[in-house]
Design a protein around this motif. Sequence first.
Motif, PDB file in Angstrom:
ATOM      1  N   GLU A  41     -32.209   6.434 -26.467  1.00 17.93           N
ATOM      2  CA  GLU A  41     -30.953   7.045 -26.942  1.00 17.93           C
ATOM      3  C   GLU A  41     -29.781   6.769 -26.008  1.00 17.93           C
ATOM      4  OE1 GLU A  41     -31.599  11.272 -27.428  1.00 17.93           O
ATOM      5  OE2 GLU A  41     -33.603  10.836 -28.182  1.00 17.93           O
TER       6      GLU A  41
ATOM      7  N   ASN B 232     -13.728  16.354 -29.410  1.00 16.54           N
ATOM      8  CA  ASN B 232     -15.190  16.355 -29.516  1.00 16.54           C
ATOM      9  C   ASN B 232     -15.690  14.932 -29.768  1.00 16.54           C
ATOM     10  OD1 ASN B 232     -14.864  19.403 -31.330  1.00 16.54           O
ATOM     11  ND2 ASN B 232     -15.620  19.206 -29.268  1.00 16.54           N
ATOM     12  N   ALA B 233     -16.907  14.688 -29.306  1.00 21.94           N
ATOM     13  CA  ALA B 233     -17.623  13.434 -29.619  1.00 21.94           C
ATOM     14  C   ALA B 233     -16.929  12.159 -29.123  1.00 21.94           C
ATOM     15  CB  ALA B 233     -17.887  13.332 -31.122  1.00 21.94           C
ATOM     16  N   GLN B 234     -16.206  12.237 -28.012  1.00 19.06           N
ATOM     17  CA  GLN B 234     -15.503  11.053 -27.503  1.00 19.06           C
ATOM     18  C   GLN B 234     -16.224  10.402 -26.330  1.00 19.06           C
ATOM     19  OE1 GLN B 234     -12.904   9.892 -29.283  1.00 19.06           O
ATOM     20  NE2 GLN B 234     -13.522  11.603 -30.571  1.00 19.06           N
ATOM     21  N   GLY B 235     -17.089  11.176 -25.638  1.00 19.04           N
ATOM     22  CA  GLY B 235     -17.836  10.593 -24.521  1.00 19.04           C
ATOM     23  C   GLY B 235     -17.659  11.320 -23.199  1.00 19.04           C
ATOM     24  N   LYS B 236     -17.166  12.551 -23.236  1.00 19.23           N
ATOM     25  CA  LYS B 236     -16.960  13.309 -21.986  1.00 19.23           C
ATOM     26  C   LYS B 236     -18.309  13.667 -21.335  1.00 19.23           C
ATOM     27  CE  LYS B 236     -14.759  16.642 -24.057  1.00 19.23           C
ATOM     28  NZ  LYS B 236     -14.847  16.174 -25.466  1.00 19.23           N
ATOM     29  N   THR B 237     -19.173  14.275 -22.134  1.00 20.15           N
ATOM     30  CA  THR B 237     -20.477  14.673 -21.584  1.00 20.15           C
ATOM     31  C   THR B 237     -21.305  13.447 -21.186  1.00 20.15           C
ATOM     32  OG1 THR B 237     -20.418  16.674 -22.921  1.00 20.15           O
ATOM     33  CG2 THR B 237     -22.562  16.044 -22.045  1.00 20.15           C
ATOM     34  N   ASN B 238     -21.093  12.340 -21.897  1.00 22.45           N
ATOM     35  CA  ASN B 238     -21.829  11.111 -21.542  1.00 22.45           C
ATOM     36  C   ASN B 238     -21.584  10.703 -20.095  1.00 22.45           C
ATOM     37  OD1 ASN B 238     -22.752  11.050 -24.148  1.00 22.45           O
ATOM     38  ND2 ASN B 238     -21.344   9.453 -24.849  1.00 22.45           N
TER      39      ASN B 238
ATOM     40  N   ARG C 113     -24.681   4.956 -23.736  1.00 24.34           N
ATOM     41  CA  ARG C 113     -24.182   5.818 -24.831  1.00 24.34           C
ATOM     42  C   ARG C 113     -23.055   5.115 -25.601  1.00 24.34           C
ATOM     43  NH1 ARG C 113     -27.495   9.913 -26.501  1.00 24.34           N
ATOM     44  NH2 ARG C 113     -28.191  11.208 -24.810  1.00 24.34           N
ATOM     45  N   ASN C 114     -21.861   5.752 -25.718  1.00 22.60           N
ATOM     46  CA  ASN C 114     -20.802   5.082 -26.485  1.00 22.60           C
ATOM     47  C   ASN C 114     -19.855   4.259 -25.599  1.00 22.60           C
ATOM     48  OD1 ASN C 114     -19.596   7.348 -25.366  1.00 22.60           O
ATOM     49  ND2 ASN C 114     -18.246   7.734 -27.105  1.00 22.60           N
TER      50      ASN C 114
ATOM     51  N   ILE D  98     -29.112   4.011 -24.510  1.00 23.83           N
ATOM     52  CA  ILE D  98     -28.584   2.647 -24.661  1.00 23.83           C
ATOM     53  C   ILE D  98     -27.662   2.598 -25.866  1.00 23.83           C
ATOM     54  CG2 ILE D  98     -29.215   0.217 -25.015  1.00 23.83           C
ATOM     55  CD1 ILE D  98     -31.987   0.957 -23.852  1.00 23.83           C
ATOM     56  N   LYS D  99     -26.530   1.976 -25.683  1.00 22.54           N
ATOM     57  CA  LYS D  99     -25.570   1.854 -26.778  1.00 22.54           C
ATOM     58  C   LYS D  99     -26.257   1.239 -27.994  1.00 22.54           C
ATOM     59  CE  LYS D  99     -20.831   0.948 -27.560  1.00 22.54           C
ATOM     60  NZ  LYS D  99     -20.101  -0.146 -28.137  1.00 22.54           N
ATOM     61  N   ILE D 100     -26.018   1.815 -29.144  1.00 19.46           N
ATOM     62  CA  ILE D 100     -26.682   1.345 -30.362  1.00 19.46           C
ATOM     63  C   ILE D 100     -26.450  -0.159 -30.538  1.00 19.46           C
ATOM     64  CG2 ILE D 100     -26.625   1.517 -32.907  1.00 19.46           C
ATOM     65  CD1 ILE D 100     -26.116   4.579 -32.418  1.00 19.46           C
TER      66      ILE D 100
ATOM     67  N   ARG E 123     -30.571  15.743 -21.930  1.00 22.44           N
ATOM     68  CA  ARG E 123     -30.596  15.992 -23.370  1.00 22.44           C
ATOM     69  C   ARG E 123     -31.294  14.930 -24.205  1.00 22.44           C
ATOM     70  NH1 ARG E 123     -24.268  15.266 -25.204  1.00 22.44           N
ATOM     71  NH2 ARG E 123     -23.867  13.312 -24.108  1.00 22.44           N
TER      72      ARG E 123
HETATM   73  P1  ATP Z   1     -17.960  17.459 -27.175  1.00 24.47           P
HETATM   74  O1  ATP Z   1     -16.587  17.896 -26.804  1.00 24.47           O
HETATM   75  O2  ATP Z   1     -18.231  17.697 -28.631  1.00 24.47           O
HETATM   76  O3  ATP Z   1     -19.021  17.959 -26.286  1.00 24.47           O
HETATM   77  P2  ATP Z   1     -18.123  14.855 -25.855  1.00 24.47           P
HETATM   78  O4  ATP Z   1     -16.824  14.172 -25.631  1.00 24.47           O
HETATM   79  O5  ATP Z   1     -18.745  15.538 -24.723  1.00 24.47           O
HETATM   80  O6  ATP Z   1     -17.958  15.834 -27.101  1.00 24.47           O
HETATM   81  P3  ATP Z   1     -20.392  13.118 -25.830  1.00 24.47           P
HETATM   82  O7  ATP Z   1     -21.562  13.977 -26.066  1.00 24.47           O
HETATM   83  O8  ATP Z   1     -20.108  12.664 -24.461  1.00 24.47           O
HETATM   84  O9  ATP Z   1     -19.119  13.799 -26.504  1.00 24.47           O
HETATM   85  O10 ATP Z   1     -20.501  11.784 -26.696  1.00 24.47           O
HETATM   86  C1  ATP Z   1     -20.839  11.823 -28.035  1.00 24.47           C
HETATM   87  C2  ATP Z   1     -20.470  10.513 -28.668  1.00 24.47           C
HETATM   88  O11 ATP Z   1     -21.293   9.464 -28.151  1.00 24.47           O
HETATM   89  C3  ATP Z   1     -20.707  10.601 -30.152  1.00 24.47           C
HETATM   90  O12 ATP Z   1     -19.611   9.968 -30.801  1.00 24.47           O
HETATM   91  C4  ATP Z   1     -21.979   9.819 -30.336  1.00 24.47           C
HETATM   92  O13 ATP Z   1     -22.040   9.214 -31.604  1.00 24.47           O
HETATM   93  C5  ATP Z   1     -21.869   8.796 -29.247  1.00 24.47           C
HETATM   94  N1  ATP Z   1     -23.189   8.252 -28.836  1.00 24.47           N
HETATM   95  C6  ATP Z   1     -24.222   8.945 -28.311  1.00 24.47           C
HETATM   96  N2  ATP Z   1     -25.247   8.131 -28.042  1.00 24.47           N
HETATM   97  C7  ATP Z   1     -24.858   6.895 -28.384  1.00 24.47           C
HETATM   98  C8  ATP Z   1     -25.472   5.612 -28.351  1.00 24.47           C
HETATM   99  N3  ATP Z   1     -26.718   5.436 -27.883  1.00 24.47           N
HETATM  100  N4  ATP Z   1     -24.759   4.553 -28.798  1.00 24.47           N
HETATM  101  C9  ATP Z   1     -23.508   4.708 -29.279  1.00 24.47           C
HETATM  102  N5  ATP Z   1     -22.876   5.877 -29.326  1.00 24.47           N
HETATM  103  C10 ATP Z   1     -23.522   6.958 -28.911  1.00 24.47           C
END
Ligand code: ATP
Length: 344
Positions: free
Chosen positions: A59, A32-38, A12-13, A61-63, A53
């Motif tokens: 998806e 949000n969107a920092q990588g917690k759920t990842n 992921r990220n 693999i890091k882009i 998900r």
């Molecule tokens: P929230 O609080 O909104 O749930 P979160 O911290 O749980 O956010 P995640 O779902 O863990 O967020 O991570 C989302 C981030 O990971 C997004 O910035 C998204 O662009 C990034 N991301 C997801 N897949 C990839 C990928 N394959 N390569 C690079 N970045 C990715």
Amino acid sequence: MYIKSIKLNNFRNYSNQEIQLDKEINIFFGDNAQGKTNVLESIFLCAIGKSFRAKKEKELIKIDEEKATVEIEFEKIDRDGIKKNKVSEILGNINIVMFSPDDIEILKSGPAKRRRFLNILISQLRPQYVYYLNMYIKTIEQRNNYLRQIKELNNPTKEMLKIWDEKLAEYASYVFNYRNEFVEKIKDKILSIHKNITQEKEEIKIKYISDCLNKEKYIEELEKNWEQDILRGYTTKGVHRDDIYIYINGKQVNIYGSQGQNRTVILSLKLSELEIIYDEIGEYPILLLDDFMSELDSKRRENFLKSISNAQILITCTDEFTIDNKMCKTYFVNSGKVSNRLEK
Ligand code: ATP
Ligand code: MG
């Protein structure tokens, strides 16, 4: 059971991240969107063999990268009472229960979500189940292809269908037996769990609905539907239509229940899952609470954590909070980097 460390590489990220976990409560804070759920997703992937998900594995693999790796070091009591440590090659070895606000879909959405709930539970404890389920799905596809061939060619010989029916019923009965076994286990657990949460006010009942209660009857049922199946080009009966009905005080909860009742049922289901895993493996599974705590006030958070206090817990959250009477390890997540905040 607990995870000692997680290593993420181009997942992921995350580029390169190692996280040392506490045996008890781990809280991941961040916007949000920092990588917690990842982080939770990487554990789920190792436990279940797929993401909860991602539609396509790519998806994960890091882009712009070629491949991703996830390494998990964990400790588990094995059945002979000998502790073992293993890195990687862990499918079916790590047991988890995940809690997320989306769980409400198990009740509110169609039967596919309820089958998925069962699949996730069963596949962790009975790896053979995954094989039979996959074979069933493959056979359905083959049977469906054949149905369409009969229609297209206007082919009156249906002999081959008999062979597909037999094969399908074979796999269906394995899938049915595993599901039935686990629905029975849920029934055993959920009644008292739910009574506890609702202070004896509600009685929960669960019913497993399937076309395949009996192999011979199922084959007959398939044959009865031949004409219809050929006309439609797909198989109308089978475990791919299984469902679970859940009743509170005699009424189906997803139709008649209040929001609070639906949420409570989800909690009871998840806690039953936890106890079933505990009974099977002799220790608590790892709990992944994705954004789950944000829905509870501080008193409920504390009560909830008390009720599951023997398990290793990973929590994601956007607002920082502390839990009274319980020290936890907290991490700060910021654009694909995890840093330690407070140590125990
Ligand atoms: P929230 O609080 O909104 O749930 P979160 O911290 O749980 O956010 P995640 O779902 O863990 O967020 O991570 C989302 C981030 O990971 C997004 O910035 C998204 O662009 C990034 N991301 C997801 N897949 C990839 C990928 N394959 N390569 C690079 N970045 C990715
Ligand atoms: Mg998230």
